[in-house]
Design an enzyme around this catalytic site. Structure first.
Site, PDB file in Angstrom:
ATOM      1  N   HIS A  26      39.005  35.064  22.793  1.00 17.75           N
ATOM      2  CA  HIS A  26      40.830  35.016  22.587  1.00 17.75           C
ATOM      3  C   HIS A  26      41.288  36.160  22.844  1.00 17.75           C
ATOM      4  O   HIS A  26      42.480  36.672  22.536  1.00 17.75           O
ATOM      5  CB  HIS A  26      40.859  34.176  21.036  1.00 17.75           C
ATOM      6  CG  HIS A  26      40.695  35.289  20.304  1.00 17.75           C
ATOM      7  ND1 HIS A  26      39.591  35.150  19.309  1.00 17.75           N
ATOM      8  CD2 HIS A  26      40.791  36.589  19.390  1.00 17.75           C
ATOM      9  CE1 HIS A  26      39.502  35.928  18.523  1.00 17.75           C
ATOM     10  NE2 HIS A  26      40.443  36.908  18.556  1.00 17.75           N
TER      11      HIS A  26
ATOM     12  N   ASP B 205      33.629  31.530  22.497  1.00 21.44           N
ATOM     13  CA  ASP B 205      34.695  32.906  22.323  1.00 21.44           C
ATOM     14  C   ASP B 205      34.226  34.001  23.003  1.00 21.44           C
ATOM     15  O   ASP B 205      34.392  34.692  21.729  1.00 21.44           O
ATOM     16  CB  ASP B 205      35.487  32.776  20.500  1.00 21.44           C
ATOM     17  CG  ASP B 205      36.442  32.975  20.454  1.00 21.44           C
ATOM     18  OD1 ASP B 205      37.653  33.715  21.699  1.00 21.44           O
ATOM     19  OD2 ASP B 205      36.788  33.867  18.986  1.00 21.44           O
TER      20      ASP B 205
ATOM     21  N   SER C  57      38.846  40.979  16.305  1.00 17.94           N
ATOM     22  CA  SER C  57      37.887  39.787  16.810  1.00 17.94           C
ATOM     23  C   SER C  57      37.286  41.063  18.283  1.00 17.94           C
ATOM     24  O   SER C  57      38.030  41.876  18.560  1.00 17.94           O
ATOM     25  CB  SER C  57      39.062  39.531  17.688  1.00 17.94           C
ATOM     26  OG  SER C  57      39.599  38.488  16.502  1.00 17.94           O
TER      27      SER C  57
END
Length: 171
Positions: A40, A66, A137
């Protein structure tokens, strides 16, 4: 190893990533000569900017887990970091989450593993109370032996330090 040594060891291996949709974090794994981050973070981009200057090609993305793997920068000496054994982690173990939240260059927070095997959408995640925010992230979750045990992946908004990392064994 204490958290100060971990922070010093990892500082040069943690890479800020910028894509059209925002920023995130990645870390260099010398063994594979790749930068690891979340899918992402790179979105649908074929290239992203790393370390505020270099373009890096997105080699592979895995939406289910992911994960994304990026080309490492040529001619840049990055330190070697070790991948740990997720299976050896226990609830209550101390961890350090490292990244670039909200575009702030290099931040490390310490916490504990709240739950080693939190299942979400059929995948195991490590639930942590170390503060992670947008921009963290793709950054590493590090145990107190200085080994990466997870990839910081998401938070539950409105929760108080409810963070989740994908275990390193998915790499």
């Amino acid at each position: 190893m204490d958290s100060q040594h971990i922070i010093e060891q990892y500082q040069k291996a943690i890479i800020q990533i910028a894509a059209n949709g925002g920023t995130g974090t990645g870390f260099y794994v010398k063994e594979f000569d790749l930068i690891v981050t979340n899918a992402h973070v790179v979105a649908d981009n074929a290239e992203v900017t790393i370390a505020d200057k270099a373009l890096s090609r997105v080699w592979y993305t895995d939406r289910k887990h992911d994960l994304a793997f990026l080309q490492a920068p040529a001619g840049v000496a990055l330190p070697e970091i070790r991948l740990g054994q997720y299976e050896q982690m226990k609830d209550g173990d101390a961890v350090v989450a490292i990244g670039h939240p909200y575009g702030l260059n290099y931040t490390a927070t310490q916490g504990v593993i709240s739950k080693v095997d939190r299942i979400r959408e059929g995948l195991k995640f490590i639930q942590i109370d170390a503060a992670i925010n947008p921009g963290n992230s793709g950054g590493p979750l590090v145990n107190m032996s200085g080994e990466i045990i997870g990839v910081n992946s998401f938070i539950i908004r409105g929760g108080d330090n409810l963070g989740f990392a994908l275990p390193v064994n998915y790499l």
